[in-house]
Design an enzyme around this catalytic site. Sequence first.
Site, PDB file in Angstrom:
ATOM      1  N   HIS A  24     -11.249  -4.012  -7.893  1.00 13.58           N
ATOM      2  CA  HIS A  24     -10.165  -4.926  -7.506  1.00 13.58           C
ATOM      3  C   HIS A  24     -10.645  -6.239  -6.873  1.00 13.58           C
ATOM      4  O   HIS A  24     -10.071  -6.715  -5.890  1.00 13.58           O
ATOM      5  CB  HIS A  24      -9.204  -4.210  -6.561  1.00 13.58           C
ATOM      6  N   HIS A  83      -0.073  -4.943  -8.122  1.00 13.86           N
ATOM      7  CA  HIS A  83      -0.360  -3.553  -7.748  1.00 13.86           C
ATOM      8  C   HIS A  83       0.809  -2.920  -6.979  1.00 13.86           C
ATOM      9  O   HIS A  83       0.599  -2.246  -5.969  1.00 13.86           O
ATOM     10  CB  HIS A  83      -1.646  -3.512  -6.921  1.00 13.86           C
ATOM     11  N   GLU A 143      -0.002  -0.827 -13.808  1.00 13.63           N
ATOM     12  CA  GLU A 143      -0.683  -2.104 -13.632  1.00 13.63           C
ATOM     13  C   GLU A 143      -1.154  -2.645 -14.977  1.00 13.63           C
ATOM     14  O   GLU A 143      -2.158  -2.177 -15.512  1.00 13.63           O
ATOM     15  CB  GLU A 143      -1.905  -1.926 -12.730  1.00 13.63           C
TER      16      GLU A 143
HETATM   17  C1  BGC Z   1      -6.993   2.352  -9.126  1.00  7.79           C
HETATM   18  C2  BGC Z   1      -7.332   3.544  -8.258  1.00  7.79           C
HETATM   19  C3  BGC Z   1      -7.564   3.086  -6.845  1.00  7.79           C
HETATM   20  C4  BGC Z   1      -6.351   2.346  -6.362  1.00  7.79           C
HETATM   21  C5  BGC Z   1      -6.592   1.769  -4.994  1.00  7.79           C
HETATM   22  C6  BGC Z   1      -5.776   1.708  -8.570  1.00  7.79           C
HETATM   23  O1  BGC Z   1      -5.482   0.565  -9.315  1.00  7.79           O
HETATM   24  O2  BGC Z   1      -6.780   2.717 -10.460  1.00  7.79           O
HETATM   25  O3  BGC Z   1      -8.488   4.187  -8.749  1.00  7.79           O
HETATM   26  O4  BGC Z   1      -7.841   4.176  -6.004  1.00  7.79           O
HETATM   27  O5  BGC Z   1      -6.019   1.311  -7.234  1.00  7.79           O
HETATM   28  O6  BGC Z   1      -5.436   1.676  -4.299  1.00  7.79           O
END
Ligand code: BGC
Length: 343
Positions: free
Chosen positions: A105, A175, A307
């Site tokens: 991320h 998210h 997402e």
């Molecule tokens: C991911 C997860 C991760 C989470 C974090 C998601 O987008 O796919 O693996 O733990 O984000 O909050």
Amino acid sequence: MITAFPFGTLPDGTSATRYRLQAAPDAYADILDYGATVQGLVLPDRNGRPVDIVLGYDTLEGYVSGDCYFGATVGRCANRIGNAAFTIDGKTYSLDANDGRNHLHGGLEGFDRRMFRAEIAGDTLRLSLVSPDGDQGYPGRLSLTVEYSFDERRVLTVRFRGETDKDTVVNLTNHSYFDLSGGQAPMEQVLWLRADRFCENDENTLPTGKLLPVQGTPFDFTTEKPLSRDLNAKDPLLLSCNGYDHNFDLGGGGTLQPAARLSSGVTGIAMTLSTDMPGVQLYTGNFVHGTGKGGREYRSHDAVCLEPQFFPNAMAVADFEKPILRAGETYDRTIVYAFHTEA
Ligand code: BGC
């Protein structure tokens, strides 16, 4: 109509603002300049009672100290990059390893932790950010805008646009954690996904590069079903990450079209998600935790994320479409969430 309210102050003294996008008397979205975050999304249930359908925090401190990415704009590259490095045109760039040895991320100070500059343009909230050359290891100075609008048809549109001065990787998503049941039965939400294939993951939730058919597996949402139906199936791909945390193949991006539909029989609230991205990550909030809005203790499987994004680790997998933004080109991708309430 968009109205602004103060939303606390960062440790460095910068003030944050919450913008309310009122779509109808009974429907609004609250968006923060911090992280270009969807902080609240309120729609009426079938009896006209307001329901906040996203997880989040009541205070700025919640977002600053939290690590679940609630409602945030995630980038420069959403999801995982294996071994925290990628190569463009023969040059390798190293990024933060903030998820074991992988990058997640956008790094330690991803866009979810940035203060965006806000501007109200009629019914659109425009949030902009300049991510400097070398930010979290990514090449190129990226100028980014995230535009939110929520119209009277109850359609929330998020449009991401960006330009860079060097070839770079850009893969932006929102998210939000959806619970259309408003805390009553999140895993009873019913999901349809327009995907015949999904990415196989390794034990670190990183795609192996293999696309598997959904047919005959717990990953088949081509006919709608409650999330709970196969969530606890004895499938090694589900057991290894405590639920769904997989990217689904939408059959190529480029055209805005419906990708998913989510609904709750408890409230009657339904959402159709459209996107022009090639994939969508389905994440059943497997590791959700913390004290959220209204003092509620969040737990695993309290909501679901959908997402839209390029496939994770796409730079390293030959067959995956590359999230490369070339210098001089414009990144332009959209997510549309259309809501209605069923009787
Ligand atoms: C991911 C997860 C991760 C989470 C974090 C998601 O987008 O796919 O693996 O733990 O984000 O909050």
